[in-house]
Motif scaffolding. Sequence first.
Motif, PDB file in Angstrom:
ATOM      1  N   PRO A  79       0.824  -1.216   0.000  1.00  0.00           N
ATOM      2  CA  PRO A  79       0.000   0.000   0.000  1.00  0.00           C
ATOM      3  C   PRO A  79       0.856   1.264   0.000  1.00  0.00           C
ATOM      4  CG  PRO A  79      -0.819  -1.581   1.623  1.00  0.00           C
ATOM      5  CD  PRO A  79       0.524  -2.083   1.161  1.00  0.00           C
ATOM      6  N   GLU A  80       0.358   2.291  -0.661  1.00  0.00           N
ATOM      7  CA  GLU A  80       1.054   3.569  -0.727  1.00  0.00           C
ATOM      8  C   GLU A  80       1.223   4.186   0.659  1.00  0.00           C
ATOM      9  OE1 GLU A  80       0.429   7.673  -3.287  1.00  0.00           O
ATOM     10  OE2 GLU A  80      -1.278   6.804  -2.247  1.00  0.00           O
ATOM     11  N   ASN A  81       0.336   3.857   1.591  1.00  0.00           N
ATOM     12  CA  ASN A  81       0.348   4.495   2.911  1.00  0.00           C
ATOM     13  C   ASN A  81       1.440   3.985   3.837  1.00  0.00           C
ATOM     14  OD1 ASN A  81      -0.583   2.009   3.804  1.00  0.00           O
ATOM     15  ND2 ASN A  81      -2.679   2.701   4.204  1.00  0.00           N
ATOM     16  N   GLY A  82       2.283   3.062   3.358  1.00  0.00           N
ATOM     17  CA  GLY A  82       3.381   2.557   4.166  1.00  0.00           C
ATOM     18  C   GLY A  82       3.073   1.291   4.930  1.00  0.00           C
ATOM     19  N   ALA A  83       1.854   0.756   4.800  1.00  0.00           N
ATOM     20  CA  ALA A  83       1.518  -0.501   5.467  1.00  0.00           C
ATOM     21  C   ALA A  83       2.305  -1.660   4.859  1.00  0.00           C
ATOM     22  CB  ALA A  83       0.022  -0.762   5.365  1.00  0.00           C
ATOM     23  N   LYS A  84       2.375  -2.746   5.591  1.00  0.00           N
ATOM     24  CA  LYS A  84       3.150  -3.900   5.153  1.00  0.00           C
ATOM     25  C   LYS A  84       2.562  -4.500   3.879  1.00  0.00           C
ATOM     26  CE  LYS A  84       5.039  -8.290   6.877  1.00  0.00           C
ATOM     27  NZ  LYS A  84       5.108  -9.203   8.046  1.00  0.00           N
ATOM     28  N   GLY A  85       3.450  -4.910   2.983  1.00  0.00           N
ATOM     29  CA  GLY A  85       3.047  -5.576   1.754  1.00  0.00           C
ATOM     30  C   GLY A  85       3.619  -6.981   1.694  1.00  0.00           C
ATOM     31  N   CYS A  86       3.820  -7.488   0.500  1.00  0.00           N
ATOM     32  CA  CYS A  86       4.363  -8.840   0.340  1.00  0.00           C
ATOM     33  C   CYS A  86       5.146  -8.914  -0.965  1.00  0.00           C
ATOM     34  CB  CYS A  86       3.245  -9.879   0.363  1.00  0.00           C
ATOM     35  SG  CYS A  86       1.980  -9.642  -0.926  1.00  0.00           S
ATOM     36  N   HIS A  87       5.924  -9.984  -1.113  1.00  0.00           N
ATOM     37  CA  HIS A  87       6.777 -10.161  -2.284  1.00  0.00           C
ATOM     38  C   HIS A  87       6.215 -11.229  -3.218  1.00  0.00           C
ATOM     39  CE1 HIS A  87       9.667  -8.210   0.505  1.00  0.00           C
ATOM     40  NE2 HIS A  87      10.118  -7.673  -0.609  1.00  0.00           N
ATOM     41  N   LEU A  88       6.247 -10.928  -4.505  1.00  0.00           N
ATOM     42  CA  LEU A  88       5.868 -11.876  -5.534  1.00  0.00           C
ATOM     43  C   LEU A  88       7.015 -11.993  -6.532  1.00  0.00           C
ATOM     44  CD1 LEU A  88       2.233 -10.665  -6.358  1.00  0.00           C
ATOM     45  CD2 LEU A  88       2.865 -12.650  -4.963  1.00  0.00           C
ATOM     46  N   THR A  89       7.166 -13.164  -7.116  1.00  0.00           N
ATOM     47  CA  THR A  89       8.179 -13.365  -8.147  1.00  0.00           C
ATOM     48  C   THR A  89       7.495 -13.582  -9.485  1.00  0.00           C
ATOM     49  OG1 THR A  89       9.749 -14.338  -6.573  1.00  0.00           O
ATOM     50  CG2 THR A  89      10.134 -14.772  -8.911  1.00  0.00           C
ATOM     51  N   PHE A  90       7.806 -12.711 -10.444  1.00  0.00           N
ATOM     52  CA  PHE A  90       7.278 -12.819 -11.796  1.00  0.00           C
ATOM     53  C   PHE A  90       8.240 -13.684 -12.612  1.00  0.00           C
ATOM     54  CE2 PHE A  90       4.717  -8.579 -12.071  1.00  0.00           C
ATOM     55  CZ  PHE A  90       4.021  -8.942 -10.918  1.00  0.00           C
ATOM     56  N   GLU A  91       7.710 -14.695 -13.258  1.00  0.00           N
ATOM     57  CA  GLU A  91       8.526 -15.583 -14.075  1.00  0.00           C
ATOM     58  C   GLU A  91       8.207 -15.395 -15.547  1.00  0.00           C
ATOM     59  OE1 GLU A  91       8.057 -19.521 -12.500  1.00  0.00           O
ATOM     60  OE2 GLU A  91       8.838 -18.968 -10.526  1.00  0.00           O
ATOM     61  N   THR A  92       9.030 -15.984 -16.417  1.00  0.00           N
ATOM     62  CA  THR A  92       8.906 -15.752 -17.858  1.00  0.00           C
ATOM     63  C   THR A  92       8.247 -16.900 -18.606  1.00  0.00           C
ATOM     64  OG1 THR A  92      11.133 -16.626 -18.231  1.00  0.00           O
ATOM     65  CG2 THR A  92      10.932 -14.254 -17.886  1.00  0.00           C
ATOM     66  N   GLY A  93       7.931 -17.980 -17.916  1.00  0.00           N
ATOM     67  CA  GLY A  93       7.310 -19.112 -18.587  1.00  0.00           C
ATOM     68  C   GLY A  93       5.871 -18.832 -18.969  1.00  0.00           C
ATOM     69  N   GLU A  94       5.134 -19.887 -19.287  1.00  0.00           N
ATOM     70  CA  GLU A  94       3.744 -19.756 -19.673  1.00  0.00           C
ATOM     71  C   GLU A  94       2.843 -20.263 -18.558  1.00  0.00           C
ATOM     72  OE1 GLU A  94       2.709 -18.248 -22.418  1.00  0.00           O
ATOM     73  OE2 GLU A  94       4.794 -17.834 -22.926  1.00  0.00           O
ATOM     74  N   ALA A  95       1.759 -19.557 -18.333  1.00  0.00           N
ATOM     75  CA  ALA A  95       0.747 -19.965 -17.367  1.00  0.00           C
ATOM     76  C   ALA A  95      -0.604 -19.536 -17.922  1.00  0.00           C
ATOM     77  CB  ALA A  95       0.995 -19.288 -16.010  1.00  0.00           C
ATOM     78  N   ALA A  96      -1.671 -20.086 -17.361  1.00  0.00           N
ATOM     79  CA  ALA A  96      -3.008 -19.731 -17.821  1.00  0.00           C
ATOM     80  C   ALA A  96      -3.212 -18.223 -17.709  1.00  0.00           C
ATOM     81  CB  ALA A  96      -4.054 -20.473 -16.989  1.00  0.00           C
ATOM     82  N   GLY A  97      -3.421 -17.583 -18.837  1.00  0.00           N
ATOM     83  CA  GLY A  97      -3.660 -16.140 -18.847  1.00  0.00           C
ATOM     84  C   GLY A  97      -2.423 -15.289 -18.942  1.00  0.00           C
ATOM     85  N   GLY A  98      -1.238 -15.881 -18.912  1.00  0.00           N
ATOM     86  CA  GLY A  98      -0.037 -15.055 -18.979  1.00  0.00           C
ATOM     87  C   GLY A  98       1.214 -15.795 -18.599  1.00  0.00           C
ATOM     88  N   HIS A  99       1.896 -15.316 -17.550  1.00  0.00           N
ATOM     89  CA  HIS A  99       3.179 -15.859 -17.114  1.00  0.00           C
ATOM     90  C   HIS A  99       3.113 -16.171 -15.622  1.00  0.00           C
ATOM     91  CE1 HIS A  99       4.533 -14.431 -21.012  1.00  0.00           C
ATOM     92  NE2 HIS A  99       3.939 -13.293 -20.720  1.00  0.00           N
TER      93      HIS A  99
END
Length: 230
Positions: free
Chosen positions: A42-62
């Motif tokens: 969040p823009e307000n400084g609250a805690k967020g989380c980490h995601l890893t974007f990969e380059t393979g194929e998945a339903a709807g994208g990567h």
Amino acid sequence: MIRSLTFLAITVGAITLAGAGPSLAADAEQVKAQAGSWLVAPENGAKGCHLTFETGEAAGGHPITGGQTCAAALPDLAGATAWNIGDDDMLAIMDATGKVLLRFGQEEGSPWETAEGDPIWLLPALGDVDHVPSIESLVGTWQLQRPGGEALCQVALLADKDEDGTAKMSLTDGCPSSITDMKLSLWATEGFGLVLMGSEGTALSFDMNAAGNFDKSKEDGGQPLLLIRQ
């Protein structure tokens, strides 16, 4: 990093869709550029989380990994499994059914940002940092110094704001003329960036590092500087 003294508004709309995700528009270079670890917070400084974007194929994208780590901070993303960039240049995060969980737009020089509801940013991860800096979290005294440890002067980042709503700042005595001549009096944040602003259009930009302090932006040129929290 802030490359403008005025916040850039996201003007494109954000629509949450159920069912199939948006059509793919990202080419191989775009996909490669987005691959890696990202902080969603969040823009307000609250805690967020980490995601890893990969380059393979998945339903709807990567493929996306790490969605389960969002269960506490951003529960809507706990089921994130895919990402893509649509033909509208919006970046979408989806679940296994193709439902769009969050959609982000981006103006040049600014972070990816949702345009619906309370703003959430998508930024390249900075080590284990799990939030974006906010005005409230940065208010206090900071040491302006050289990378070798030579202290120059102190910077007070204040919560008080001017008539336009921009936070104020002040410098202690002893700053070199190259700093005082800038007549710095205001400060702002955007993403992992912090900028000190002068009354005559001058500015000094910094980028947050993994320790939570700030390095002078390389694009500003001149000698390197650090801002260290006191």
